[in-house]
Enzyme design. Structure first.
Site, PDB file in Angstrom:
ATOM      1  N   SER A 167       0.843  -1.196   0.000  1.00 39.17           N
ATOM      2  CA  SER A 167       0.000   0.000   0.000  1.00 39.17           C
ATOM      3  C   SER A 167       0.877   1.244   0.000  1.00 39.17           C
ATOM      4  O   SER A 167       1.936   1.272   0.626  1.00 39.17           O
ATOM      5  CB  SER A 167      -0.962  -0.018   1.187  1.00 39.17           C
ATOM      6  OG  SER A 167      -0.253   0.103   2.393  1.00 39.17           O
TER       7      SER A 167
ATOM      8  N   GLY B 133      -0.360   4.642   0.428  1.00 36.81           N
ATOM      9  CA  GLY B 133      -1.097   5.825   0.885  1.00 36.81           C
ATOM     10  C   GLY B 133      -1.908   6.453  -0.232  1.00 36.81           C
ATOM     11  O   GLY B 133      -2.601   5.740  -0.974  1.00 36.81           O
TER      12      GLY B 133
ATOM     13  N   GLY C 213      -5.009   0.922   6.299  1.00 34.96           N
ATOM     14  CA  GLY C 213      -4.405  -0.361   5.941  1.00 34.96           C
ATOM     15  C   GLY C 213      -5.255  -1.533   6.433  1.00 34.96           C
ATOM     16  O   GLY C 213      -5.457  -2.521   5.715  1.00 34.96           O
ATOM     17  N   ASP C 214      -5.769  -1.430   7.644  1.00 33.28           N
ATOM     18  CA  ASP C 214      -6.624  -2.495   8.200  1.00 33.28           C
ATOM     19  C   ASP C 214      -7.896  -2.627   7.351  1.00 33.28           C
ATOM     20  O   ASP C 214      -8.411  -3.727   7.128  1.00 33.28           O
ATOM     21  CB  ASP C 214      -7.024  -2.174   9.650  1.00 33.28           C
ATOM     22  CG  ASP C 214      -5.822  -1.742  10.473  1.00 33.28           C
ATOM     23  OD1 ASP C 214      -4.712  -2.201  10.165  1.00 33.28           O
ATOM     24  OD2 ASP C 214      -6.000  -0.936  11.403  1.00 33.28           O
TER      25      ASP C 214
HETATM   26  N1  LIG Z   1      -4.251  10.244   1.718  1.00 31.23           N
HETATM   27  C1  LIG Z   1      -4.928   9.269   1.127  1.00 31.23           C
HETATM   28  N2  LIG Z   1      -5.697   9.523   0.058  1.00 31.23           N
HETATM   29  C2  LIG Z   1      -6.383   8.540  -0.575  1.00 31.23           C
HETATM   30  N3  LIG Z   1      -6.343   7.247  -0.205  1.00 31.23           N
HETATM   31  C3  LIG Z   1      -5.578   6.929   0.856  1.00 31.23           C
HETATM   32  C4  LIG Z   1      -4.838   7.897   1.584  1.00 31.23           C
HETATM   33  N4  LIG Z   1      -4.193   7.279   2.591  1.00 31.23           N
HETATM   34  C5  LIG Z   1      -4.521   5.966   2.493  1.00 31.23           C
HETATM   35  N5  LIG Z   1      -5.344   5.747   1.459  1.00 31.23           N
HETATM   36  C6  LIG Z   1      -5.917   4.464   0.998  1.00 31.23           C
HETATM   37  O1  LIG Z   1      -5.744   3.475   1.996  1.00 31.23           O
HETATM   38  C7  LIG Z   1      -4.824   2.457   1.556  1.00 31.23           C
HETATM   39  C8  LIG Z   1      -3.911   2.064   2.702  1.00 31.23           C
HETATM   40  O2  LIG Z   1      -3.192   3.204   3.122  1.00 31.23           O
HETATM   41  P1  LIG Z   1      -1.701   3.182   3.661  1.00 31.23           P
HETATM   42  O3  LIG Z   1      -0.766   2.827   2.559  1.00 31.23           O
HETATM   43  O4  LIG Z   1      -1.495   4.498   4.332  1.00 31.23           O
HETATM   44  O5  LIG Z   1      -1.756   1.959   4.674  1.00 31.23           O
HETATM   45  P2  LIG Z   1      -1.113   1.805   6.119  1.00 31.23           P
HETATM   46  O6  LIG Z   1       0.181   2.581   6.161  1.00 31.23           O
HETATM   47  O7  LIG Z   1      -1.094   0.362   6.430  1.00 31.23           O
HETATM   48  O8  LIG Z   1      -2.227   2.533   6.981  1.00 31.23           O
HETATM   49  P3  LIG Z   1      -2.508   2.566   8.560  1.00 31.23           P
HETATM   50  O9  LIG Z   1      -1.233   2.078   9.239  1.00 31.23           O
HETATM   51  O10 LIG Z   1      -2.820   4.001   8.812  1.00 31.23           O
HETATM   52  O11 LIG Z   1      -3.677   1.677   8.763  1.00 31.23           O
HETATM   53  C9  LIG Z   1      -4.094   3.052   0.328  1.00 31.23           C
HETATM   54  O12 LIG Z   1      -3.677   2.036  -0.553  1.00 31.23           O
HETATM   55  C10 LIG Z   1      -5.180   3.959  -0.242  1.00 31.23           C
HETATM   56  O13 LIG Z   1      -6.100   3.214  -1.027  1.00 31.23           O
HETATM   57  O1  LIG Z   2       1.156  -1.166  17.404  1.00 27.54           O
HETATM   58  P1  LIG Z   2       0.411  -1.816  16.248  1.00 27.54           P
HETATM   59  O2  LIG Z   2      -0.328  -3.020  16.700  1.00 27.54           O
HETATM   60  O3  LIG Z   2       1.283  -2.054  15.064  1.00 27.54           O
HETATM   61  O4  LIG Z   2      -0.641  -0.732  15.724  1.00 27.54           O
HETATM   62  C1  LIG Z   2      -1.698  -0.307  16.530  1.00 27.54           C
HETATM   63  C2  LIG Z   2      -2.461   0.833  15.846  1.00 27.54           C
HETATM   64  O5  LIG Z   2      -1.647   1.981  15.654  1.00 27.54           O
HETATM   65  O6  LIG Z   2      -2.879   0.369  14.568  1.00 27.54           O
HETATM   66  C3  LIG Z   2      -4.226   0.715  14.300  1.00 27.54           C
HETATM   67  C4  LIG Z   2      -4.319   1.384  12.949  1.00 27.54           C
HETATM   68  O7  LIG Z   2      -3.813   0.548  11.943  1.00 27.54           O
HETATM   69  C5  LIG Z   2      -4.685   1.576  15.453  1.00 27.54           C
HETATM   70  O8  LIG Z   2      -6.033   1.345  15.766  1.00 27.54           O
HETATM   71  C6  LIG Z   2      -3.745   1.209  16.588  1.00 27.54           C
HETATM   72  O9  LIG Z   2      -3.581   2.237  17.524  1.00 27.54           O
END
Ligand SMILES: Nc1ncnc2c1ncn2[C@@H]1O[C@H](COP(=O)(O)OP(=O)(O)OP(=O)(O)O)[C@@H](O)[C@H]1O
Ligand SMILES: O=P(O)(O)OC[C@@]1(O)O[C@H](CO)[C@@H](O)[C@@H]1O
Length: 304
Positions: free
Chosen positions: A218, A220, A249-250
């Protein structure tokens, strides 16, 4: 049935300030508390998409009670193991006009007996079920805890893994159905700075070669790359207003799983994953079905 496992849940305490000033008193404009932790978020989004799951993991103290109550209020089935001491951690998410800062807390102590209790439950999961292992491993548990859990699963049970770097790399050889690192995590796994999409693809393929059947990287706001045995694909999110990307991401994992159990179509599942992640980024809180369906119609997949 779908099971989500959150070894390290959290009460997410989100604070919104106009402008964050270090070393000064910052007044909160608004704050809210939500049930968090990666697997718990997957269960919450699945519920929003009308897909049933059972949320498993460890909970403790008043924060644990808060989380279980919130999940039950939303109709989510739970099967948590209660810890005898401490409180489930509190993770602070601070947002200002131009920054998102996170402070994730420490988890309470988990004894070997509680691990054995979990393993017993894991052994009861059948081969038709899907298990989603998501989030960090609490400090009091050995770093190979996920491996122990995976080895206790029926060998035909599909499992999805979303955790950090070294643990993700070490568990990948057990052939998870899906892993979903973001770009930073992929960089950490291979200890390299990825400067272009070509490099992201190259290292995403190297990760897949270790064992996962499918890999989503992913990116963002730039969307995501899908590496599967039938080819490599890219999806870009439709334009929209970023509100809060915590849990995006979740949400991708939830979206992928929901579409996969409905269609068994990997590409449509990837498209729905991107729609669901984006729906969370464009919402306060986690993705709703309505916004996910709207974005799903707008996303185009490109074969690379
Ligand atoms: N700023 C944004 N604008 C549009 N879509 C986004 C944005 N941020 C995240 N997304 C969507 O969500 C998906 C997952 O985001 P990201 O790559 O940030 O995952 P992550 O880092 O695992 O997220 P998190 O740890 O916050 O759950 C991206 O592939 C995209 O589809
Ligand atoms: O410390 P971890 O387990 O990697 O991440 C926990 C966390 O940051 O991930 C979720 C968003 O993805 C939040 O709800 C939570 O606070």
């Amino acid at each position: 049935m779908i099971y989500t496992l959150t070894l390290n849940p959290s009460l997410d305490y989100t604070v919104i300030v106009d402008e964050f000033k270090e070393n000064r008193l910052n007044l909160s404009k608004e704050e809210y508390k939500t049930a968090g932790g990666k697997g718990i978020n997957v269960s919450q989004v699945l519920q929003n998409l009308n897909v049933k799951s059972i949320a498993m993991g460890y909970l403790a103290g008043f924060t644990g009670e808060f989380i279980e109550k919130k999940l039950k209020e939303n109709g989510i089935l739970t099967d948590f193991i209660k810890l005898d001491n401490g409180d489930t951690r509190i993770n602070i998410k601070m947002k200002s006009k131009n920054s998102e800062t996170e402070i994730n807390g420490n988890s309470p102590y988990i004894s070997i007996e509680k691990v054995e209790k979990l393993i017993k439950k894991i052994k009861e999961i059948s081969k038709e079920d899907i298990v989603i292992l998501a989030g960090s491993v609490p400090k009091s548990l050995p770093s190979d805890t996920y491996i122990k859990i995976i080895k206790s699963l029926n060998k035909n049970t599909k499992f999805i893994l979303d955790t950090r770097t070294k643990i993700l790399k070490n568990t990948s050889k057990y052939k998870p159905f899906l892993v979903k690192p973001n770009k930073d995590e992929l960089e950490e796994i291979f200890n390299i700075k990825l400067e272009s999409l070509e490099e992201v693809i190259k290292y995403g393929k190297q990760l897949k070669d270790i064992g996962p059947q499918n890999v989503i990287v992913s990116l963002g706001e730039k969307g995501a790359i899908f590496i599967t045995k039938n080819g490599i694909y890219k999806a870009i999110p439709p334009k929209g207003e970023l509100i809060d990307s915590v849990g995006a991401g979740d949400s991708m994992i939830a979206g992928f799983t929901a579409k996969y159990i409905e269609t068994s179509d990997l590409l449509e599942s990837f498209k729905y994953a991107v729609a669901t992640g984006t729906a969370t980024a464009y919402s306060r809180g986690l993705a709703t079905k309505k916004l996910t369906e709207k974005l799903y119609k707008e996303i185009e997949i490109e074969k690379i």
